[in-house]
Design a protein around this motif. Sequence first.
Motif, mmCIF file in Angstrom:
data_model
loop_
_atom_site.group_PDB
_atom_site.id
_atom_site.type_symbol
_atom_site.label_atom_id
_atom_site.label_comp_id
_atom_site.label_asym_id
_atom_site.label_seq_id
_atom_site.Cartn_x
_atom_site.Cartn_y
_atom_site.Cartn_z
ATOM 1 N N LEU A 276 27.533 -19.121 -10.884
ATOM 2 C CA LEU A 276 28.175 -18.027 -11.604
ATOM 3 C C LEU A 276 29.296 -17.349 -10.839
ATOM 4 C CD1 LEU A 276 25.005 -16.693 -13.362
ATOM 5 C CD2 LEU A 276 26.905 -17.931 -14.361
ATOM 6 N N GLY A 277 29.157 -17.321 -9.506
ATOM 7 C CA GLY A 277 30.260 -16.666 -8.785
ATOM 8 C C GLY A 277 30.484 -17.302 -7.435
ATOM 9 N N PRO A 278 30.660 -18.632 -7.397
ATOM 10 C CA PRO A 278 30.665 -19.317 -6.101
ATOM 11 C C PRO A 278 31.748 -18.809 -5.151
ATOM 12 C CG PRO A 278 31.140 -20.857 -7.891
ATOM 13 C CD PRO A 278 30.954 -19.523 -8.509
ATOM 14 N N THR A 279 32.854 -18.333 -5.691
ATOM 15 C CA THR A 279 33.938 -17.945 -4.789
ATOM 16 C C THR A 279 34.073 -16.436 -4.656
ATOM 17 O OG1 THR A 279 35.440 -18.121 -6.661
ATOM 18 C CG2 THR A 279 35.318 -20.015 -5.190
ATOM 19 N N ALA B 88 30.119 -14.866 -0.976
ATOM 20 C CA ALA B 88 30.462 -15.206 0.399
ATOM 21 C C ALA B 88 29.587 -14.425 1.376
ATOM 22 C CB ALA B 88 31.933 -14.925 0.658
ATOM 23 N N ILE B 89 29.432 -13.127 1.089
ATOM 24 C CA ILE B 89 28.622 -12.299 1.991
ATOM 25 C C ILE B 89 27.160 -12.733 1.929
ATOM 26 C CG2 ILE B 89 27.856 -9.961 2.503
ATOM 27 C CD1 ILE B 89 30.450 -8.939 1.256
ATOM 28 N N ALA C 251 19.901 -10.577 -7.856
ATOM 29 C CA ALA C 251 19.171 -11.337 -6.840
ATOM 30 C C ALA C 251 20.052 -11.593 -5.623
ATOM 31 C CB ALA C 251 18.678 -12.662 -7.427
ATOM 32 N N ALA C 252 21.325 -11.932 -5.870
ATOM 33 C CA ALA C 252 22.222 -12.168 -4.738
ATOM 34 C C ALA C 252 22.436 -10.883 -3.958
ATOM 35 C CB ALA C 252 23.557 -12.727 -5.234
ATOM 36 N N LEU D 62 30.416 -22.595 13.306
ATOM 37 C CA LEU D 62 30.035 -23.736 12.475
ATOM 38 C C LEU D 62 30.897 -23.787 11.212
ATOM 39 C CD1 LEU D 62 27.913 -25.972 12.545
ATOM 40 C CD2 LEU D 62 26.490 -24.584 11.076
ATOM 41 N N ASN D 63 31.017 -22.657 10.518
ATOM 42 C CA ASN D 63 31.847 -22.613 9.308
ATOM 43 C C ASN D 63 33.277 -23.019 9.610
ATOM 44 O OD1 ASN D 63 29.768 -21.809 7.741
ATOM 45 N ND2 ASN D 63 30.345 -19.655 7.636
ATOM 46 N N LEU D 64 33.787 -22.477 10.720
ATOM 47 C CA LEU D 64 35.180 -22.717 11.089
ATOM 48 C C LEU D 64 35.436 -24.196 11.340
ATOM 49 C CD1 LEU D 64 37.158 -20.319 11.438
ATOM 50 C CD2 LEU D 64 37.066 -20.784 13.882
#
Lengths: 291, 325
Positions: free
Chosen positions: A108-111, A116-117, B37-38, B314-316
């Motif tokens: 739903l909001g991958p970007t 991201a956080i 939830a996120a 790692l991400n970088l």
Amino acid sequence: MQAPTTTGAPNLNKTLGERRALRSAILSGGTWIVALIASIPLFSVLYMLVVKGGARLSTVLFTELPPAGFELGGGFGNAIVGTLVMVGIAALISIPIGILAATFLAELGPTSKLAAITRFLAKVLTGFPSILAGVFVYAAVVLTMGGYSAIAGGIALSVLMLPTVILTAEEAMKMVPRKMKDAALGMGCTRAQTIWKVTLPTALPGILTGVILGIARVAGESAPLLFTALFSNYWLSSLREPTASLSILIYNFSSMPFDNQIELAWAASLVLVLIVLVFNVLSRLLGKPKA
Amino acid sequence: MASNPFAGAAPADAITRPPSSGEYLSDRVFRSLTLVAAAIIIALVVYILWEIGGQAMPAIRDHHVSFLTSSTWDVQSERFGILPQIWGTLYSSLLALISAGFFGLTVAIFLTQDFLPPKLAMVFRTIIEMLAAIPSVVFGLWGIFVVIPAIRPLADWLHEYLGWIPLFGTSLSGPGLAPATIVLAIMILPTVAAISQDALNLVPYRTKEAAYGMGATRWEAILKVMVPTAAGGILSAMVLGFGRALGETMALAMLIGNSNQISLSLFSPASTLAALLASSFPEAGRIEVQALMYAALVLLFITLVVNIIGTFILNLTQRRISGKS
């Protein structure tokens, strides 16, 4: 350096007489030795578990309560029940939240900033020391509920299980082909219907892998239970009471001066490792098509 | 709730139909649920920081910075300091990282650079991964009854003949830094090996082929091409392994001896922040709990910083390498 002669192809074979080739061969040999040494601990642990733990393995272990001080015999039936109940509570909390959060991250909001956080914090939480989950739940739950309980233990475990569930479920949902989701949307499905009827069922094996991996991870945890669930020598009668667990039993018994308790600690270790390994193998079997 | 924007959108002869109001509503609700939830994850981390920080507040007010630089832990006189624990945490993790780094990187090279046929490599990889599945307490138990007796002869010999080196300055009395470090190294080996393997696997195959094509031997290719190319990932493997070692609790609480002292010697007992929490928390009174919360906050801060750095590297590097190929 000599200019290459015109006759015949150059010799491309390396012989051990050459310094460079010899060095390479020695390093390769060393790598074999190091790799074999690295595999010794696992076999040593398994050997000790089978020999020391297997010696005491019997049905009595599963039906009796832990022995006190000088007592002989006994078992850890209550600890097995306690471990399973607390892992169950952790799963009940972290599976719904984890999968919903993963849905947001993957679909739903991958970007989005929020995603991201969240993703970053979930990754950071996988390295969160398990003892701190215990400290946190002690402050947040044990102090407010007024005592140690299975619920507090389960919540502490759920903090550790959550990141595993989120990150693997997100990966699994991202693996679902774009085409399938587009087809569903093109048929007039809402996003929620697409997710419920296409994405989630298709990603189910991958999500289950993550869930079971998370369960395997927390089933063996003891640090977060030390001062949330504490321990109990009796059968579980209420979720609001101190609760026994296999890992805490091993920790307590390992420092006791009695042979009986040490033997029980080994037997409990064997049972605990078997539980954890069963979950691990299950998740591997489910995750296989991916590899 | 907003009204259904699809209402009346379907022509009469369509074989598909637009979402009904109910479907539209449940779509909205479900989407908000995932969003919540996120957000819960973020709230959880904030709440953890706030809760532990809040509980530690009284102790922070009482002890200030002296808590970090003093080495007494006296419940009676309410004087607390965690310098030995900070030292023990960093020292044991660093020692464990040195050995786990060496073994982990070697295992990663062993598994990714065609030393084994793929099937066998799979088996070996499983063996190393299984190490991560063994619970910490079981490693602790194994350490007490296998590692300590096994290293005792070597420890005695080292202390007797090389005792002038600070590393071997005391004799091994049972639990101590050496067995704790060995077990710790075994526990973080799978982390280091797995992330290093990923890093080495990310290097495009043609890079290695190019090295071989130039006439490099296997190890010239590995040491001069593969490892430098994967250096970022390997570095993050080390940092994340270090982070894991910092927070490891049970095996250390069982093996390190929980002694409040600072020593360079591998054979002397020591203590770590996590081991201090595990061993003191269950019986602590209110004042001591506050001090322990302060210690937990310090541990949280150290591990968060290390883990954030590791995840960031790692991400970088993953982005850079996958962006290139």
